[in-house]
Design a protein around this motif. Structure first.
Motif, PDB file in Angstrom:
ATOM      1  N   ALA A 112      13.640   4.036  19.617  1.00  0.00           N
ATOM      2  CA  ALA A 112      14.287   2.725  19.744  1.00  0.00           C
ATOM      3  C   ALA A 112      15.682   2.692  19.119  1.00  0.00           C
ATOM      4  O   ALA A 112      16.516   1.865  19.498  1.00  0.00           O
ATOM      5  CB  ALA A 112      13.412   1.650  19.099  1.00  0.00           C
ATOM      6  N   THR A 113      15.941   3.599  18.177  1.00  0.00           N
ATOM      7  CA  THR A 113      17.232   3.580  17.478  1.00  0.00           C
ATOM      8  C   THR A 113      18.130   4.759  17.844  1.00  0.00           C
ATOM      9  O   THR A 113      19.180   4.963  17.232  1.00  0.00           O
ATOM     10  CB  THR A 113      17.027   3.562  15.946  1.00  0.00           C
ATOM     11  OG1 THR A 113      16.231   4.691  15.553  1.00  0.00           O
ATOM     12  CG2 THR A 113      16.348   2.278  15.501  1.00  0.00           C
ATOM     13  N   GLY A 114      17.732   5.550  18.845  1.00  0.00           N
ATOM     14  CA  GLY A 114      18.571   6.667  19.277  1.00  0.00           C
ATOM     15  C   GLY A 114      18.532   7.861  18.355  1.00  0.00           C
ATOM     16  O   GLY A 114      19.402   8.739  18.423  1.00  0.00           O
ATOM     17  N   ASN A 115      17.524   7.924  17.490  1.00  0.00           N
ATOM     18  CA  ASN A 115      17.382   9.046  16.550  1.00  0.00           C
ATOM     19  C   ASN A 115      16.610  10.171  17.244  1.00  0.00           C
ATOM     20  O   ASN A 115      15.471  10.455  16.932  1.00  0.00           O
ATOM     21  CB  ASN A 115      16.651   8.567  15.285  1.00  0.00           C
ATOM     22  CG  ASN A 115      16.474   9.661  14.250  1.00  0.00           C
ATOM     23  OD1 ASN A 115      17.421  10.374  13.936  1.00  0.00           O
ATOM     24  ND2 ASN A 115      15.273   9.791  13.715  1.00  0.00           N
ATOM     25  N   TYR A 116      17.278  10.814  18.208  1.00  0.00           N
ATOM     26  CA  TYR A 116      16.631  11.864  18.999  1.00  0.00           C
ATOM     27  C   TYR A 116      16.248  13.036  18.105  1.00  0.00           C
ATOM     28  O   TYR A 116      16.780  13.223  17.004  1.00  0.00           O
ATOM     29  CB  TYR A 116      17.583  12.360  20.096  1.00  0.00           C
ATOM     30  CG  TYR A 116      18.792  13.066  19.546  1.00  0.00           C
ATOM     31  CD1 TYR A 116      18.743  14.419  19.223  1.00  0.00           C
ATOM     32  CD2 TYR A 116      19.975  12.380  19.299  1.00  0.00           C
ATOM     33  CE1 TYR A 116      19.828  15.068  18.674  1.00  0.00           C
ATOM     34  CE2 TYR A 116      21.069  13.023  18.742  1.00  0.00           C
ATOM     35  CZ  TYR A 116      20.982  14.359  18.435  1.00  0.00           C
ATOM     36  OH  TYR A 116      22.067  14.993  17.874  1.00  0.00           O
TER      37      TYR A 116
END
Length: 246
Positions: free
Chosen positions: A129-133
């Motif tokens: 959800a926060t783009g912390n791939y």
């Protein structure tokens, strides 16, 4: 397509007189600005694609802790040994570290109480959800850092000087822009695995949800618009144009 395994992460420490100088020539971020919080960063190959997606913090003077997906640890250690052969630093044996969510932020802890599937699922959900791939063995060498919006998360520095892949990365930044880049999506099909291609859309990470799945994908906006996926909102900082501000 297939079952998505629960990710595991390991930490290695890089310690010694040349640790900072060596890492500065390897990483996309400015190592001299690191603090005690984990910073997402990358080590790229000469084609400017992410070979190792990491989180790094400065633990003490000339002591850096690096977290990486456990299935990439051996290849990272081999890389450090190869490129650091003439640099003065030691690399610790890897130890497991546990993903968790603290203060609404995805992070890592050595506390064994976080070694639960529930904590890992919460971390995956929050990270997507926060783009912390997170880069796993299946996606090594697949993505350029700009495509994953790493520059919008403080993980790239365009003024720090040379590092692996820097020439290609700088050329993309100053002369063009990625046509495909990171999006947060919801889908109603079989849960995809990291690296899977959904037509022209490439999966970075995915997790099963009540809506079938949510994922981070790299795609052109027009290809997403033509797909059955629903685009969700990333945090405001990751909604900006991936191109350089003129």
């Amino acid at each position: 397509m297939g079952h998505v395994s629960i990710p595991q992460f390991q930490q290695i420490s890089i310690v010694g007189a040349d640790a900072e100088k060596f890492l500065q020539g390897q990483l996309t971020c400015d190592v001299t600005k690191l603090g005690l919080n984990y910073q997402a960063a990358a080590i790229c190959n000469l084609k400017g694609r992410i070979e190792f997606g990491i989180w790094i913090k400065k633990q003490a003077e000339q002591h850096f802790d690096v977290v990486i997906s456990a299935d990439c640890t051996d290849s990272l250690l081999a890389h450090l040994k190869k490129f650091g052969a003439f640099s003065k630093f030691d690399t610790s044996a890897p130890i497991f570290i546990y993903p968790c969510v603290l203060a609404d932020e995805p992070t890592f802890s050595h506390d064994d109480t976080h070694n639960t599937e529930q904590d890992t699922q919460s971390w995956m959900q929050c990270s997507i959800a926060t783009g912390n791939y997170w880069i796993v063995a299946a996606t090594q060498g697949e993505f350029q850092p700009q495509e994953l919006r790493l520059h919008q998360r403080g993980g790239m520095d365009y003024d720090k000087g040379c590092y692996l892949g820097q020439e290609v990365i700088a050329r993309i930044y100053f002369k063009s822009a990625p046509k495909a880049f990171l999006h947060y999506v919801q889908g109603e099909d079989v849960l995809p695995s990291a690296g899977d291609k959904l037509d022209k859309i490439q999966v970075v990470n995915a997790i099963a949800t009540d809506h079938d799945f949510e994922a981070l994908v790299v795609a052109r906006p027009e290809h997403l618009a033509d797909s059955a996926l629903t685009t969700l909102d990333l945090p405001a900082a990751l909604q900006a144009d991936v191109a350089r501000a003129k």
